[in-house]
Design an enzyme around this catalytic site. Structure first.
Site, PDB file in Angstrom:
ATOM      1  N   ASP A  16       2.418  -2.197   0.863  1.00 48.25           N
ATOM      2  CA  ASP A  16       3.852  -2.331   0.578  1.00 48.25           C
ATOM      3  C   ASP A  16       4.393  -1.085  -0.122  1.00 48.25           C
ATOM      4  O   ASP A  16       3.674  -0.422  -0.877  1.00 48.25           O
ATOM      5  CB  ASP A  16       4.072  -3.572  -0.314  1.00 48.25           C
ATOM      6  CG  ASP A  16       5.541  -3.965  -0.379  1.00 48.25           C
ATOM      7  OD1 ASP A  16       6.318  -3.533   0.485  1.00 48.25           O
ATOM      8  OD2 ASP A  16       5.914  -4.696  -1.313  1.00 48.25           O
ATOM      9  N   GLY A  17       5.663  -0.786   0.131  1.00 43.62           N
ATOM     10  CA  GLY A  17       6.347   0.264  -0.621  1.00 43.62           C
ATOM     11  C   GLY A  17       6.605   1.553   0.137  1.00 43.62           C
ATOM     12  O   GLY A  17       7.026   2.548  -0.459  1.00 43.62           O
ATOM     13  N   ASN A  18       6.374   1.541   1.449  1.00 43.16           N
ATOM     14  CA  ASN A  18       6.629   2.770   2.226  1.00 43.16           C
ATOM     15  C   ASN A  18       8.100   3.184   2.134  1.00 43.16           C
ATOM     16  O   ASN A  18       8.421   4.366   1.980  1.00 43.16           O
ATOM     17  CB  ASN A  18       6.298   2.552   3.712  1.00 43.16           C
ATOM     18  CG  ASN A  18       4.821   2.324   3.956  1.00 43.16           C
ATOM     19  OD1 ASN A  18       4.013   2.508   3.065  1.00 43.16           O
ATOM     20  ND2 ASN A  18       4.479   1.927   5.166  1.00 43.16           N
ATOM     21  N   HIS A  33       6.593   5.438   6.291  1.00 45.73           N
ATOM     22  CA  HIS A  33       5.581   4.808   7.147  1.00 45.73           C
ATOM     23  C   HIS A  33       4.568   5.851   7.631  1.00 45.73           C
ATOM     24  O   HIS A  33       3.374   5.574   7.706  1.00 45.73           O
ATOM     25  CB  HIS A  33       6.247   4.126   8.348  1.00 45.73           C
ATOM     26  CG  HIS A  33       7.165   2.997   7.959  1.00 45.73           C
ATOM     27  ND1 HIS A  33       6.794   2.027   7.052  1.00 45.73           N
ATOM     28  CD2 HIS A  33       8.433   2.683   8.347  1.00 45.73           C
ATOM     29  CE1 HIS A  33       7.797   1.161   6.906  1.00 45.73           C
ATOM     30  NE2 HIS A  33       8.801   1.550   7.667  1.00 45.73           N
ATOM     31  N   GLU A  63       8.062 -11.258  10.203  1.00 49.46           N
ATOM     32  CA  GLU A  63       9.406 -11.028   9.641  1.00 49.46           C
ATOM     33  C   GLU A  63       9.892  -9.603   9.910  1.00 49.46           C
ATOM     34  O   GLU A  63      11.101  -9.349   9.940  1.00 49.46           O
ATOM     35  CB  GLU A  63       9.402 -11.281   8.127  1.00 49.46           C
ATOM     36  CG  GLU A  63       9.235 -12.740   7.724  1.00 49.46           C
ATOM     37  CD  GLU A  63       7.797 -13.257   7.808  1.00 49.46           C
ATOM     38  OE1 GLU A  63       6.856 -12.425   7.882  1.00 49.46           O
ATOM     39  OE2 GLU A  63       7.610 -14.482   7.821  1.00 49.46           O
ATOM     40  N   LEU A 127     -18.033  -0.792  10.242  1.00 53.16           N
ATOM     41  CA  LEU A 127     -16.846  -1.502   9.751  1.00 53.16           C
ATOM     42  C   LEU A 127     -16.055  -2.124  10.909  1.00 53.16           C
ATOM     43  O   LEU A 127     -15.948  -1.519  11.974  1.00 53.16           O
ATOM     44  CB  LEU A 127     -15.965  -0.479   9.021  1.00 53.16           C
ATOM     45  CG  LEU A 127     -14.599  -0.926   8.522  1.00 53.16           C
ATOM     46  CD1 LEU A 127     -14.747  -1.911   7.373  1.00 53.16           C
ATOM     47  CD2 LEU A 127     -13.783   0.294   8.072  1.00 53.16           C
ATOM     48  N   ARG A 190       3.452 -11.266  -4.775  1.00 54.52           N
ATOM     49  CA  ARG A 190       3.684 -12.230  -3.692  1.00 54.52           C
ATOM     50  C   ARG A 190       2.615 -12.054  -2.625  1.00 54.52           C
ATOM     51  O   ARG A 190       2.056 -10.959  -2.485  1.00 54.52           O
ATOM     52  CB  ARG A 190       5.028 -11.930  -2.994  1.00 54.52           C
ATOM     53  CG  ARG A 190       6.259 -12.337  -3.705  1.00 54.52           C
ATOM     54  CD  ARG A 190       7.457 -12.259  -2.750  1.00 54.52           C
ATOM     55  NE  ARG A 190       7.734 -10.894  -2.322  1.00 54.52           N
ATOM     56  CZ  ARG A 190       8.450 -10.021  -3.022  1.00 54.52           C
ATOM     57  NH1 ARG A 190       8.943 -10.369  -4.202  1.00 54.52           N
ATOM     58  NH2 ARG A 190       8.670  -8.805  -2.568  1.00 54.52           N
ATOM     59  N   SER A 192       3.469 -13.050   0.669  1.00 53.71           N
ATOM     60  CA  SER A 192       4.289 -12.699   1.838  1.00 53.71           C
ATOM     61  C   SER A 192       3.740 -13.164   3.188  1.00 53.71           C
ATOM     62  O   SER A 192       3.656 -12.370   4.131  1.00 53.71           O
ATOM     63  CB  SER A 192       4.511 -11.178   1.876  1.00 53.71           C
ATOM     64  OG  SER A 192       5.165 -10.755   0.718  1.00 53.71           O
TER      65      SER A 192
HETATM   66  C1  FPP Z   1       5.650  -1.991   3.960  1.00 54.30           C
HETATM   67  O1  FPP Z   1       6.538  -1.063   3.444  1.00 54.30           O
HETATM   68  C2  FPP Z   1       4.925  -1.497   5.107  1.00 54.30           C
HETATM   69  C3  FPP Z   1       5.147  -1.855   6.397  1.00 54.30           C
HETATM   70  C4  FPP Z   1       6.198  -2.803   6.805  1.00 54.30           C
HETATM   71  C5  FPP Z   1       4.371  -1.325   7.523  1.00 54.30           C
HETATM   72  C6  FPP Z   1       3.010  -0.752   7.247  1.00 54.30           C
HETATM   73  C7  FPP Z   1       2.766   0.353   8.186  1.00 54.30           C
HETATM   74  C8  FPP Z   1       2.075   1.485   7.940  1.00 54.30           C
HETATM   75  C9  FPP Z   1       1.338   1.730   6.708  1.00 54.30           C
HETATM   76  C10 FPP Z   1       2.021   2.606   8.922  1.00 54.30           C
HETATM   77  C11 FPP Z   1       1.454   2.348  10.257  1.00 54.30           C
HETATM   78  C12 FPP Z   1       0.225   1.527  10.296  1.00 54.30           C
HETATM   79  C13 FPP Z   1      -0.918   1.882  10.922  1.00 54.30           C
HETATM   80  C14 FPP Z   1      -2.024   0.886  11.015  1.00 54.30           C
HETATM   81  C15 FPP Z   1      -1.130   3.205  11.484  1.00 54.30           C
HETATM   82  P1  FPP Z   1       8.087  -1.427   3.382  1.00 54.30           P
HETATM   83  O2  FPP Z   1       8.743  -0.756   4.533  1.00 54.30           O
HETATM   84  O3  FPP Z   1       8.263  -2.899   3.325  1.00 54.30           O
HETATM   85  O4  FPP Z   1       8.484  -0.762   2.043  1.00 54.30           O
HETATM   86  P2  FPP Z   1       9.618  -1.217   1.018  1.00 54.30           P
HETATM   87  O5  FPP Z   1       9.252  -2.591   0.542  1.00 54.30           O
HETATM   88  O6  FPP Z   1       9.542  -0.183  -0.050  1.00 54.30           O
HETATM   89  O7  FPP Z   1      10.916  -1.182   1.773  1.00 54.30           O
END
Ligand code: FPP
Length: 236
Positions: A16-18, A33, A63, A127, A190, A192
């Protein structure tokens, strides 16, 4: 109760947190991301190093289909890029790729690349990397219930034969053990809609930092915390 091994057999991660990571830097969300995909690579390497057998990553939730189309497209193309670039490396690392979720909802090209990478790595034995894609735990449990009811309606199953083990055998995760350790980044407390059934006894470790800042050393720190905890599964 016997001592638990210090290395978890199965780690699951809510990445989480991208978006917030990108916002802090004045960058578009897709850059968050992209940076998050680098953390995925780090974690696979770290798990390999310490002998973790299963790593499940929450890469796209049910979601997440409600996000703007441009963000969904960016996530799918990142995933495709990851599959293209990583397949060779997964072979070298002897890593098997698997996926859980409603995979038929994925765009055809993404699904094809996923199927190809899974087939190519199917016999690898170190793995197992499990990507949760178009995944939601309530949807998974609903699908499992539907399959039990279908058996009952066909006269193949009696109510008294329904057990936790039978229900678990109808989940997408049925080939895998339950996670020992659940990690979540960005400080939210959470789960989620992630592996609700399977994390019943998992140890949970939360990191305040955003997923793109999560490095190998953080994974090792989470494992160290896990090994300090005494798991009792409800017993004394
Ligand atoms: C949550 O951050 C992350 C995601 C919804 C997607 C996760 C995807 C990746 C890490 C990249 C691609 C994956 C692979 C396997 C190559 P958010 O967008 O909900 O962040 P926020 O809560 O800060 O808005």
């Amino acid at each position: 109760m016997s001592e638990q091994p210090s290395t978890p057999e199965h780690i699951a991660i809510i990445m989480d947190g991208n978006g917030r990571w990108a916002k802090e830097r004045g960058l578009p969300r897709r850059e968050g991301h992209r940076a998050g995909a680098e953390s995925v690579r780090e974690c696979v390497d770290a798990c390999k190093q310490i002998g973790v057998r299963f790593l499940t990553l929450y890469a796209f939730s049910s979601e997440n289909w409600n996000r703007p189309a441009a963000e969904i497209t960016a996530l799918m193309s990142l995933l495709e890029k990851f599959l293209d670039q990583k397949a060779e490396e997964l072979m070298k690392q002897n890593v098997r790729l698997q996926a859980i979720g409603q995979l038929d909802r994925l765009p055809a090209r993404t699904r094809a690349k996923l199927d190809q990478a899974m087939a190519r790595t199917a016999d690898n034995t170190s793995l197992t990397l499990i990507l949760a894609l178009s995944y939601g735990s309530r949807e998974e449990i609903t699908d499992a219930a539907r399959s039990l009811v279908a058996d009952a309606a066909a006269g193949k199953l009696k109510p008294e034969e329904v057990s936790p083990e039978l229900l678990a055998s109808r989940l997408y995760t049925s080939p895998f053990p339950d996670p020992d350790l659940l990690i979540r980044t960005s400080g939210e407390l959470r789960v989620s809609n992630f592996l609700l059934w399977q994390i019943s006894y998992s140890e949970i470790v939360i990191f305040k930092k955003f997923w793109p800042d999560f490095k190998q050393t953080d994974l090792f720190e989470a494992v160290a915390e896990y090994s300090r905890r005494h798991r009792r599964f409800g017993a004394l």
